[in-house]
Scaffold this motif. Sequence first.
Motif, PDB file in Angstrom:
ATOM      1  N   LEU A   3       0.840  -1.190   0.000  1.00  0.00           N
ATOM      2  CA  LEU A   3       0.000   0.000   0.000  1.00  0.00           C
ATOM      3  C   LEU A   3       0.873   1.237   0.000  1.00  0.00           C
ATOM      4  O   LEU A   3       1.532   1.548   0.970  1.00  0.00           O
ATOM      5  CB  LEU A   3      -0.925  -0.001   1.221  1.00  0.00           C
ATOM      6  N   ASP A   4       0.849   1.926  -1.115  1.00  0.00           N
ATOM      7  CA  ASP A   4       1.756   3.051  -1.296  1.00  0.00           C
ATOM      8  C   ASP A   4       1.094   4.385  -0.961  1.00  0.00           C
ATOM      9  O   ASP A   4       1.701   5.421  -1.084  1.00  0.00           O
ATOM     10  CB  ASP A   4       2.244   3.060  -2.754  1.00  0.00           C
ATOM     11  N   MET A   5      -0.166   4.311  -0.558  1.00  0.00           N
ATOM     12  CA  MET A   5      -0.902   5.543  -0.326  1.00  0.00           C
ATOM     13  C   MET A   5      -0.800   5.925   1.143  1.00  0.00           C
ATOM     14  O   MET A   5      -1.142   5.145   2.014  1.00  0.00           O
ATOM     15  CB  MET A   5      -2.369   5.329  -0.689  1.00  0.00           C
ATOM     16  N   ASP A   6      -0.311   7.124   1.413  1.00  0.00           N
ATOM     17  CA  ASP A   6      -0.249   7.524   2.814  1.00  0.00           C
ATOM     18  C   ASP A   6      -1.521   8.264   3.213  1.00  0.00           C
ATOM     19  O   ASP A   6      -2.377   8.566   2.378  1.00  0.00           O
ATOM     20  CB  ASP A   6       1.024   8.320   3.118  1.00  0.00           C
ATOM     21  N   THR A   7      -1.635   8.558   4.489  1.00  0.00           N
ATOM     22  CA  THR A   7      -2.845   9.179   5.028  1.00  0.00           C
ATOM     23  C   THR A   7      -3.121  10.529   4.393  1.00  0.00           C
ATOM     24  O   THR A   7      -4.261  10.876   4.102  1.00  0.00           O
ATOM     25  CB  THR A   7      -2.698   9.369   6.555  1.00  0.00           C
ATOM     26  N   LYS A   8      -2.059  11.275   4.143  1.00  0.00           N
ATOM     27  CA  LYS A   8      -2.202  12.607   3.542  1.00  0.00           C
ATOM     28  C   LYS A   8      -2.774  12.480   2.128  1.00  0.00           C
ATOM     29  O   LYS A   8      -3.637  13.245   1.727  1.00  0.00           O
ATOM     30  CB  LYS A   8      -0.841  13.294   3.520  1.00  0.00           C
ATOM     31  N   GLU A   9      -2.262  11.506   1.378  1.00  0.00           N
ATOM     32  CA  GLU A   9      -2.753  11.291   0.007  1.00  0.00           C
ATOM     33  C   GLU A   9      -4.219  10.872   0.030  1.00  0.00           C
ATOM     34  O   GLU A   9      -5.030  11.359  -0.764  1.00  0.00           O
ATOM     35  CB  GLU A   9      -1.903  10.229  -0.689  1.00  0.00           C
ATOM     36  N   PHE A  10      -4.559   9.978   0.939  1.00  0.00           N
ATOM     37  CA  PHE A  10      -5.937   9.513   1.041  1.00  0.00           C
ATOM     38  C   PHE A  10      -6.856  10.681   1.394  1.00  0.00           C
ATOM     39  O   PHE A  10      -7.939  10.836   0.828  1.00  0.00           O
ATOM     40  CB  PHE A  10      -6.048   8.397   2.088  1.00  0.00           C
ATOM     41  N   ASP A  11      -6.402  11.529   2.301  1.00  0.00           N
ATOM     42  CA  ASP A  11      -7.205  12.675   2.709  1.00  0.00           C
ATOM     43  C   ASP A  11      -7.431  13.636   1.542  1.00  0.00           C
ATOM     44  O   ASP A  11      -8.512  14.189   1.374  1.00  0.00           O
ATOM     45  CB  ASP A  11      -6.537  13.408   3.881  1.00  0.00           C
ATOM     46  N   GLN A  12      -6.403  13.815   0.741  1.00  0.00           N
ATOM     47  CA  GLN A  12      -6.493  14.690  -0.435  1.00  0.00           C
ATOM     48  C   GLN A  12      -7.522  14.141  -1.434  1.00  0.00           C
ATOM     49  O   GLN A  12      -8.322  14.887  -1.993  1.00  0.00           O
ATOM     50  CB  GLN A  12      -5.108  14.822  -1.092  1.00  0.00           C
ATOM     51  N   ILE A  13      -7.510  12.834  -1.623  1.00  0.00           N
ATOM     52  CA  ILE A  13      -8.456  12.185  -2.524  1.00  0.00           C
ATOM     53  C   ILE A  13      -9.887  12.369  -2.004  1.00  0.00           C
ATOM     54  O   ILE A  13     -10.797  12.743  -2.747  1.00  0.00           O
ATOM     55  CB  ILE A  13      -8.112  10.683  -2.684  1.00  0.00           C
ATOM     56  N   LYS A  14     -10.068  12.148  -0.709  1.00  0.00           N
ATOM     57  CA  LYS A  14     -11.397  12.341  -0.112  1.00  0.00           C
ATOM     58  C   LYS A  14     -11.860  13.782  -0.252  1.00  0.00           C
ATOM     59  O   LYS A  14     -13.039  14.048  -0.480  1.00  0.00           O
ATOM     60  CB  LYS A  14     -11.379  11.960   1.375  1.00  0.00           C
ATOM     61  N   LYS A  15     -10.921  14.706  -0.119  1.00  0.00           N
ATOM     62  CA  LYS A  15     -11.247  16.136  -0.219  1.00  0.00           C
ATOM     63  C   LYS A  15     -11.789  16.463  -1.613  1.00  0.00           C
ATOM     64  O   LYS A  15     -12.776  17.190  -1.749  1.00  0.00           O
ATOM     65  CB  LYS A  15      -9.996  16.961   0.082  1.00  0.00           C
ATOM     66  N   ILE A  16     -11.151  15.935  -2.638  1.00  0.00           N
ATOM     67  CA  ILE A  16     -11.588  16.153  -4.029  1.00  0.00           C
ATOM     68  C   ILE A  16     -13.009  15.600  -4.227  1.00  0.00           C
ATOM     69  O   ILE A  16     -13.873  16.260  -4.802  1.00  0.00           O
ATOM     70  CB  ILE A  16     -10.637  15.443  -5.026  1.00  0.00           C
ATOM     71  N   ILE A  17     -13.246  14.386  -3.730  1.00  0.00           N
ATOM     72  CA  ILE A  17     -14.563  13.765  -3.881  1.00  0.00           C
ATOM     73  C   ILE A  17     -15.616  14.554  -3.093  1.00  0.00           C
ATOM     74  O   ILE A  17     -16.713  14.813  -3.597  1.00  0.00           O
ATOM     75  CB  ILE A  17     -14.535  12.280  -3.442  1.00  0.00           C
ATOM     76  N   SER A  18     -15.267  14.982  -1.885  1.00  0.00           N
ATOM     77  CA  SER A  18     -16.195  15.759  -1.052  1.00  0.00           C
ATOM     78  C   SER A  18     -16.613  17.044  -1.745  1.00  0.00           C
ATOM     79  O   SER A  18     -17.787  17.417  -1.759  1.00  0.00           O
ATOM     80  CB  SER A  18     -15.529  16.128   0.285  1.00  0.00           C
TER      81      SER A  18
END
Length: 93
Positions: A3-18
């Motif tokens: 799993l190459d995705m860190d928490t910051k990256e995941f949060d950024q992705i969620k932010k875009i979707i939100s």
Amino acid sequence: GLLDMDTKEFDQIKKIISKKIKEERIKHGYSVRTLADLTNIGFSHISRLENNKIPSPRLETYLIIFEVLEISLGEVFSDLDNLPPFNRYPPDH
């Protein structure tokens, strides 16, 4: 690891979707309450989702909202393709 995705990256992705969900909801002229009624998802859950306050949203939740707001999956995922970790992969040529 795998799993190459860190928490910051995941949060950024969620932010875009939100942000996308909130924009499309407003474009449809729906209040959060209306979207909650149309999706059968709780009002406060949608509000928290739009404000990126849910640590691990379920894919099913996103898909139900996308369907009601007529959000194209292709559009959402092509936006995400430009973000880490996905932008680290070579394009398909």
